[in-house]
Design a protein around this motif. Structure first.
Motif, PDB file in Angstrom:
ATOM      1  N   GLY A  43       6.176 115.816 -36.013  1.00 36.29           N
ATOM      2  CA  GLY A  43       5.930 116.317 -34.648  1.00 36.29           C
ATOM      3  C   GLY A  43       5.141 115.317 -33.823  1.00 36.29           C
ATOM      4  O   GLY A  43       5.372 115.165 -32.602  1.00 36.29           O
ATOM      5  N   GLN A  44       4.199 114.627 -34.466  1.00 38.42           N
ATOM      6  CA  GLN A  44       3.405 113.632 -33.746  1.00 38.42           C
ATOM      7  C   GLN A  44       4.274 112.433 -33.345  1.00 38.42           C
ATOM      8  O   GLN A  44       4.116 111.886 -32.247  1.00 38.42           O
ATOM      9  CB  GLN A  44       2.237 113.164 -34.636  1.00 38.42           C
ATOM     10  CG  GLN A  44       1.207 114.263 -34.882  1.00 38.42           C
ATOM     11  CD  GLN A  44       0.181 113.851 -35.936  1.00 38.42           C
ATOM     12  OE1 GLN A  44       0.534 113.540 -37.078  1.00 38.42           O
ATOM     13  NE2 GLN A  44      -1.079 113.831 -35.540  1.00 38.42           N
ATOM     14  N   GLU A  97       7.464 112.582 -32.774  1.00 37.94           N
ATOM     15  CA  GLU A  97       8.309 113.063 -31.670  1.00 37.94           C
ATOM     16  C   GLU A  97       7.558 112.956 -30.346  1.00 37.94           C
ATOM     17  O   GLU A  97       8.116 112.523 -29.330  1.00 37.94           O
ATOM     18  CB  GLU A  97       8.733 114.524 -31.924  1.00 37.94           C
ATOM     19  CG  GLU A  97       9.621 115.069 -30.806  1.00 37.94           C
ATOM     20  CD  GLU A  97       9.976 116.542 -30.999  1.00 37.94           C
ATOM     21  OE1 GLU A  97       9.634 117.117 -32.057  1.00 37.94           O
ATOM     22  OE2 GLU A  97      10.589 117.108 -30.089  1.00 37.94           O
ATOM     23  N   THR A  98       6.283 113.335 -30.381  1.00 40.29           N
ATOM     24  CA  THR A  98       5.476 113.247 -29.161  1.00 40.29           C
ATOM     25  C   THR A  98       5.340 111.799 -28.699  1.00 40.29           C
ATOM     26  O   THR A  98       5.432 111.501 -27.498  1.00 40.29           O
ATOM     27  CB  THR A  98       4.085 113.854 -29.415  1.00 40.29           C
ATOM     28  OG1 THR A  98       4.255 115.207 -29.851  1.00 40.29           O
ATOM     29  CG2 THR A  98       3.234 113.833 -28.163  1.00 40.29           C
ATOM     30  N   ILE A 151       7.426 109.350 -29.241  1.00 39.93           N
ATOM     31  CA  ILE A 151       8.723 108.919 -28.677  1.00 39.93           C
ATOM     32  C   ILE A 151       8.851 109.429 -27.243  1.00 39.93           C
ATOM     33  O   ILE A 151       9.214 108.684 -26.322  1.00 39.93           O
ATOM     34  CB  ILE A 151       9.887 109.448 -29.546  1.00 39.93           C
ATOM     35  CG1 ILE A 151       9.879 108.748 -30.905  1.00 39.93           C
ATOM     36  CG2 ILE A 151      11.226 109.259 -28.839  1.00 39.93           C
ATOM     37  CD1 ILE A 151      10.851 109.344 -31.915  1.00 39.93           C
ATOM     38  N   HIS A 152       8.541 110.693 -27.066  1.00 44.03           N
ATOM     39  CA  HIS A 152       8.666 111.301 -25.734  1.00 44.03           C
ATOM     40  C   HIS A 152       7.744 110.623 -24.728  1.00 44.03           C
ATOM     41  O   HIS A 152       8.153 110.258 -23.615  1.00 44.03           O
ATOM     42  CB  HIS A 152       8.349 112.794 -25.834  1.00 44.03           C
ATOM     43  CG  HIS A 152       8.491 113.523 -24.527  1.00 44.03           C
ATOM     44  ND1 HIS A 152       7.498 113.538 -23.569  1.00 44.03           N
ATOM     45  CD2 HIS A 152       9.524 114.228 -24.011  1.00 44.03           C
ATOM     46  CE1 HIS A 152       7.906 114.239 -22.533  1.00 44.03           C
ATOM     47  NE2 HIS A 152       9.141 114.671 -22.771  1.00 44.03           N
ATOM     48  N   ASP A 153       6.485 110.421 -25.154  1.00 39.94           N
ATOM     49  CA  ASP A 153       5.506 109.895 -24.205  1.00 39.94           C
ATOM     50  C   ASP A 153       5.691 108.408 -23.930  1.00 39.94           C
ATOM     51  O   ASP A 153       5.484 107.955 -22.802  1.00 39.94           O
ATOM     52  CB  ASP A 153       4.082 110.144 -24.727  1.00 39.94           C
ATOM     53  CG  ASP A 153       3.751 111.631 -24.781  1.00 39.94           C
ATOM     54  OD1 ASP A 153       4.493 112.419 -24.140  1.00 39.94           O
ATOM     55  OD2 ASP A 153       2.770 112.010 -25.458  1.00 39.94           O
ATOM     56  N   ILE A 210      14.355 113.249 -37.392  1.00 38.32           N
ATOM     57  CA  ILE A 210      14.615 112.712 -36.052  1.00 38.32           C
ATOM     58  C   ILE A 210      15.644 111.616 -36.248  1.00 38.32           C
ATOM     59  O   ILE A 210      15.423 110.684 -37.055  1.00 38.32           O
ATOM     60  CB  ILE A 210      13.344 112.112 -35.409  1.00 38.32           C
ATOM     61  CG1 ILE A 210      12.314 113.205 -35.109  1.00 38.32           C
ATOM     62  CG2 ILE A 210      13.700 111.375 -34.113  1.00 38.32           C
ATOM     63  CD1 ILE A 210      10.977 112.677 -34.611  1.00 38.32           C
ATOM     64  N   GLN A 225       2.579 113.076 -38.879  1.00 38.27           N
ATOM     65  CA  GLN A 225       3.563 114.142 -39.078  1.00 38.27           C
ATOM     66  C   GLN A 225       4.720 113.921 -38.098  1.00 38.27           C
ATOM     67  O   GLN A 225       4.561 113.262 -37.058  1.00 38.27           O
ATOM     68  CB  GLN A 225       2.927 115.510 -38.837  1.00 38.27           C
ATOM     69  CG  GLN A 225       1.871 115.853 -39.884  1.00 38.27           C
ATOM     70  CD  GLN A 225       1.205 117.178 -39.607  1.00 38.27           C
ATOM     71  OE1 GLN A 225       1.087 117.588 -38.460  1.00 38.27           O
ATOM     72  NE2 GLN A 225       0.771 117.847 -40.662  1.00 38.27           N
TER      73      GLN A 225
END
Lengths: 297, 122
Positions: free
Chosen positions: B49-50, B52-53, B55-57, B74, B47
């Motif tokens: 949101g996953q 996005e996480t 990318i962030h991490d 995104i 998904q």
């Protein structure tokens, strides 16, 4: 990073650092709990015989023999007493080991003790200074105490003592003194305080901090009350008394404890703080000196 | 310093791609589509949101390259070429090899426009 919700009308820069959250709450909470527990333990376990001055904690001073540069300049003045014709307190200032001292020398005075609220306007009281310590927890007198033959307190918390029996004043250091019983039998007075000098030797006490100090001293059979004019440690004060030539000395309540001395001209010289203490102690005791009423010429 | 890559791994496969090779990622139900600068599109079984996480991490500050727009997009900010709030149109292009038109809410595009303007002043 946890997945965060977002609405269709929002945007978010992904790599943007979140504001750091304060993660020390657990430690802060533990610290607060520790402080509270510490306060409770201190309150419960603090020494019960806490005297009125014990909160004046500063630092322990040390005696440096090299600083003994001045010799005591205090001399008796019996001839002067005879000239005056009545009892009075001779006052002399001196400096021992850089400690400024005021020495009160009673002439033709009758010693006694007083417990309670002293009449500051009583002209017959030529000298008054607080004597025994009072317990902070229950207001009781610390150590054995006899007032006109009536024992008001028992116990040995301090080895210094003063006995006043038939106008004979004895200052000494002993765990057990027969003078306590003698004072009760003969209508005398007795109280205990920290010993400072015993037979010319300094007595160490585990009392911290600096304060204005006072002591009742016996020097060659002559009684003196010595007061520091600056805050001093117990050790430095006791050393100054030794260097003053004192044979025996016990502590008297110092700091801002109120008292006064009356000179040969009848002028009263107060010391300490005239304001009453915040906490009223019904058992405040005073070493009192009154005119003997007769002078030997 | 080693170049950072976004690594999207499942039980059976793995995608390893440099951030600057991603044009945008769009949501497609429980999956998403990753559109690359070579005009290829890859279906990811995650998904949005996953992703996005990830990318962030994984990318840390390099993740600043990407902007989440609403629930469905995104984008790589380097390829923002045209924003039209009224028509809710956003064109991502390098003006050489690819041009992609995506849609977003007016509010989101307005904020995106302000963000780009603000960063241009700095």
């Amino acid at each position: 990073m946890k997945e965060k919700d977002i609405r269709d009308d929002e945007i978010r820069v992904i790599g943007e650092e979140e504001k750091p959250k304060f993660k020390g709450w657990k430690w802060l909470l533990l610290l607060l709990v520790g402080i509270v527990v510490g306060c409770v333990l201190y309150t419960v376990l603090k020494p019960k015989e806490k005297d009125q001055e014990s909160e004046e904690v500063v630092e322990q001073g040390y005696y440096d023999p090299a600083t003994v540069v001045e010799q005591p300049a205090v001399k008796t003045a019996l001839a002067k007493a005879a000239d005056v014709g009545h009892g009075f307190i001779e006052m002399a200032d001196t400096t021992i080991n850089d400690i400024p001292l005021k020495v009160y020398i009673p002439h033709e005075m009758r010693f006694s003790l007083f417990v309670g609220t002293i009449d500051r306007n009583d002209p017959s009281i030529l000298f008054a200074t607080q004597a025994a310590d009072v317990r902070a927890d229950n207001g009781g007198i610390v150590g054995a105490f006899v007032l006109e033959g009536e024992p008001l307190a028992w116990g040995l918390s301090k080895k210094g003592y003063c006995a006043i029996i038939n106008d004979t004043v004895t200052v000494g250091v002993a765990e057990n003194s027969p003078l306590f019983e003698e004072a009760t039998e003969r209508g005398g007075y007795f109280f205990r305080q920290f010993p400072l000098v015993d037979k010319g030797q300094l007595v160490e006490n585990d009392v911290k901090g600096k304060s204005v100090r006072r002591a009742l001293c016996d020097r060659n059979g002559e009684l003196l009350v010595v007061e520091t004019l600056t805050p001093e440690s117990f050790h430095d004060f006791a050393q100054a008394l030794v260097d003053l030539g004192v044979d025996n000395a016990i502590y008297l309540i110092g700091s801002n404890a109120y008292g006064w001395a009356t000179d040969a001209e009848g002028q009263r010289h107060p010391f300490g703080c005239p304001d009453p203490p915040k906490k009223k102690w019904k058992n405040i005791s005073y070493l009192v000196m009154k005119d003997k009423g007769k002078i030997t010429k | 310093m080693l170049k950072k890559y976004l690594i999207i791994s499942t039980a059976t496969d793995l995608v390893r791609i440099a951030p600057d090779k991603i044009v945008f990622i769009s949501s497609d139900g429980n999956y998403c589509n990753l559109v690359q600068t070579d005009n290829e599109t890859r279906l990811l079984t995650f998904q949005l949101g996953q992703i996005e996480t990830m990318i962030h991490d994984q990318l840390g500050t390099d993740g600043l390259l990407f902007i989440r727009i609403g629930r469905g997009l995104i984008i790589n900010r380097n390829y923002i070429y045209y924003i039209n709030i009224q028509s809710q149109k956003l064109i991502l292009s390098d003006v050489v090899r690819f041009t992609h038109t995506v849609s977003a809410s007016k509010d989101a595009l307005k904020q995106l426009k302000e963000l780009i303007e603000k960063e241009a002043k700095v």
